[in-house]
Design an enzyme around this catalytic site. Sequence first.
Site, PDB file in Angstrom:
ATOM      1  CD  GLU A 103      -2.950  -1.229   0.606  1.00  0.00           C
ATOM      2  OE1 GLU A 103      -3.332  -0.158   0.098  1.00  0.00           O
ATOM      3  OE2 GLU A 103      -3.515  -2.306   0.397  1.00  0.00           O
ATOM      4  CB  CYS A 154      -1.691   7.484   0.980  1.00  0.00           C
ATOM      5  SG  CYS A 154      -3.181   6.692   1.610  1.00  0.00           S
TER       6      CYS A 154
HETATM    7  P1  NAD Z   1       8.343   4.871   4.687  1.00  0.00           P
HETATM    8  O1  NAD Z   1       8.363   4.140   3.401  1.00  0.00           O
HETATM    9  O2  NAD Z   1       9.469   5.755   5.010  1.00  0.00           O
HETATM   10  O3  NAD Z   1       8.200   3.856   5.920  1.00  0.00           O
HETATM   11  C1  NAD Z   1       7.120   2.952   6.044  1.00  0.00           C
HETATM   12  C2  NAD Z   1       7.526   1.860   7.018  1.00  0.00           C
HETATM   13  O4  NAD Z   1       8.522   1.030   6.411  1.00  0.00           O
HETATM   14  C3  NAD Z   1       8.155   2.367   8.313  1.00  0.00           C
HETATM   15  O5  NAD Z   1       7.684   1.578   9.377  1.00  0.00           O
HETATM   16  C4  NAD Z   1       9.631   2.163   8.082  1.00  0.00           C
HETATM   17  O6  NAD Z   1      10.380   2.018   9.262  1.00  0.00           O
HETATM   18  C5  NAD Z   1       9.624   0.870   7.292  1.00  0.00           C
HETATM   19  N1  NAD Z   1      10.823   0.619   6.478  1.00  0.00           N
HETATM   20  C6  NAD Z   1      11.658   1.509   5.920  1.00  0.00           C
HETATM   21  N2  NAD Z   1      12.637   0.870   5.232  1.00  0.00           N
HETATM   22  C7  NAD Z   1      12.382  -0.462   5.346  1.00  0.00           C
HETATM   23  C8  NAD Z   1      13.023  -1.639   4.849  1.00  0.00           C
HETATM   24  N3  NAD Z   1      14.117  -1.583   4.095  1.00  0.00           N
HETATM   25  N4  NAD Z   1      12.485  -2.847   5.157  1.00  0.00           N
HETATM   26  C9  NAD Z   1      11.359  -2.931   5.899  1.00  0.00           C
HETATM   27  N5  NAD Z   1      10.727  -1.853   6.420  1.00  0.00           N
HETATM   28  C10 NAD Z   1      11.234  -0.624   6.139  1.00  0.00           C
HETATM   29  O7  NAD Z   1       6.956   5.676   4.678  1.00  0.00           O
HETATM   30  P2  NAD Z   1       6.486   6.783   5.703  1.00  0.00           P
HETATM   31  O8  NAD Z   1       7.252   8.026   5.429  1.00  0.00           O
HETATM   32  O9  NAD Z   1       6.445   6.231   7.070  1.00  0.00           O
HETATM   33  O10 NAD Z   1       4.962   6.977   5.244  1.00  0.00           O
HETATM   34  C11 NAD Z   1       4.572   7.827   4.240  1.00  0.00           C
HETATM   35  C12 NAD Z   1       4.339   7.068   2.955  1.00  0.00           C
HETATM   36  O11 NAD Z   1       3.331   6.075   3.149  1.00  0.00           O
HETATM   37  C13 NAD Z   1       3.809   7.953   1.851  1.00  0.00           C
HETATM   38  O12 NAD Z   1       4.426   7.620   0.634  1.00  0.00           O
HETATM   39  C14 NAD Z   1       2.335   7.608   1.811  1.00  0.00           C
HETATM   40  O13 NAD Z   1       1.700   7.877   0.587  1.00  0.00           O
HETATM   41  C15 NAD Z   1       2.372   6.162   2.108  1.00  0.00           C
HETATM   42  N6  NAD Z   1       1.055   5.727   2.564  1.00  0.00           N
HETATM   43  C16 NAD Z   1       0.321   4.890   1.776  1.00  0.00           C
HETATM   44  C17 NAD Z   1      -0.944   4.510   2.180  1.00  0.00           C
HETATM   45  C18 NAD Z   1      -1.781   3.571   1.352  1.00  0.00           C
HETATM   46  O14 NAD Z   1      -2.749   3.049   1.893  1.00  0.00           O
HETATM   47  N7  NAD Z   1      -1.460   3.331   0.105  1.00  0.00           N
HETATM   48  C19 NAD Z   1      -1.455   5.000   3.374  1.00  0.00           C
HETATM   49  C20 NAD Z   1      -0.689   5.869   4.123  1.00  0.00           C
HETATM   50  C21 NAD Z   1       0.586   6.227   3.734  1.00  0.00           C
END
Ligand code: NAD
Length: 522
Positions: free
Chosen positions: A233, A267
């Site tokens: 997502e 998002c």
């Molecule tokens: P992010 O990608 O920085 O982090 C998301 C999660 O992934 C965090 O818990 C982070 O610690 C973890 N993570 C980071 N690197 C990783 C790795 N190599 N392996 C495993 N886990 C890892 O995102 P963010 O800044 O926390 O959130 C914002 C983003 O989320 C935006 O792009 C937003 O659009 C998206 N988002 C999508 C939805 C949806 O339903 N499609 C909903 C809300 C937010």
Amino acid sequence: METEILSFINPATGAKFGEVKMTTAEAVRNAVNEMRQSFAVWSGKSVKERIRILRKFQTLLIDKRDEITNVLNQDCGKSRQDGLIELFVTVDMLAQYCTQAPKWLKRKRVSPGLYLFKQCFVEYRPHGVVAVITPWNYPLTLALPPVLAALLAGNTVVLKPSEVTAATGVLIEQLIQSVPELAPFVRVVHGDGKVGAALTQARPDYIFVTGSTPTGKKILQAASEHLIPVALELGGKDAMIVLDDANIDAAARWGAWGAFFNCGQTCMAVERVYVVESKYDEFVKRSVSYAKELKTGFTNEFDSPYFMGPVTDPHQADVVDRHLEDALSKGAHVLTGGKAQSGFYNPMVLVDVDHSMLLMQEETFGPVMPIMKVKDEAEAIELANDNAFGLGASVWSQNTTHAKRVADKVQAASVIVNDSIAQFGIPMLPFGGIKDSGFGRTHGQEGLMQFTRPFSYAVGGAPIKWDIATILRENGHYDLATAIMGVIYGTTLQQKWETLSQLFRRKPDVQSQKVSVQSKAD
Ligand code: NAD
């Protein structure tokens, strides 16, 4: 090596209000192993029993509402009511899933086809240990619903909340641990991307990720090593299309709401607006006026006079500033809003934007509403689709047939007509993305069933002679099998007759003699 600490910092005040130790890679592996051990017990419970336990958690969530909104308020800077919206969506999801789950998870009898003497069933079995990795923008409602759906389906869960909103992660852990019947089946691991990476490497049986597109790609790559199924997502850049027959005042009001709710950190926020020429001036005027009404600030009171808090993750403010700078250098104009005190913005409405700007291409995730004038709906659709993302979109028209015609041409996994963002809050609508917004679905029947794998079960006595399938499997029945196939599946009367009559026309042993003579000659 020293244990790393995650501090809880209120982004509105900069005050530290707590901390948690990051989970070490070894402890992450232990958590996954522990959940693998407890899987047999949880998956062995009936769906009814799991629902009974999850309903206790539902009771707890409502009882603890003030504590939950307090932590969300401190952790994200959002108002208590916005925190309550997260809780509301979570409780609504859980309640509706608990109602539907017995029906959805029930084993289904399917047609045995030609195997007339067998009974065939599909059972929906859990994967095993599900890893749920979540972001910071809605730290409660993007974490709990997938955790609870995975549990309902019979999985055990390891949750890795965002490091940016670690206090909410700790709160979720405490809430789960305070329901003794649920506590042994969920583990929460705390930390940053390293901890997330350790979790994917610990070989869970299914990974559900909500986050940015680059993170999604990394996790998919890591999961491919062990062929672990993944749901992604990811980010979005939702377009809002305002047609000539739209209610312009409502479009401006709810468009501004969709752009600025949660400080634009959604998002499926309204990230770009396309308005047909004839309505452009009026739409811009009204949007500016609504944006000016939305006040920025922070309070811990239950009822806040402020619509928008600060940017939750300070790194996100850098992205917002970079997109703004790029747009202004290419000719965009800010009609209202801008930087306020540290971490805070007033809602920004921008015009004279185009697709050469980052603001119209990349995810901004901040309180910015760029509005672009388009010739007609065809141009609006073309520009809406000129983007790597495909999460949601909104279409504004008072003629729903017209709106649907446009919605059908927009490349997005969900479209809402005459509203913004709200489709996420409707539990029975599956939610997810296409293109760079990922794949897999949360919410709806699909959101629950993703946490199961279909198990096929065919049962009956040993094959009997006159079963069609037995005839097919025994030698010497070429013409009889042809006749059966033709009569059952022939698409014209002539084909049915032609295949049936072959049974009486041709002597099969003559044909097979010819083939064996030929193979000797070879
Ligand atoms: P992010 O990608 O920085 O982090 C998301 C999660 O992934 C965090 O818990 C982070 O610690 C973890 N993570 C980071 N690197 C990783 C790795 N190599 N392996 C495993 N886990 C890892 O995102 P963010 O800044 O926390 O959130 C914002 C983003 O989320 C935006 O792009 C937003 O659009 C998206 N988002 C999508 C939805 C949806 O339903 N499609 C909903 C809300 C937010």
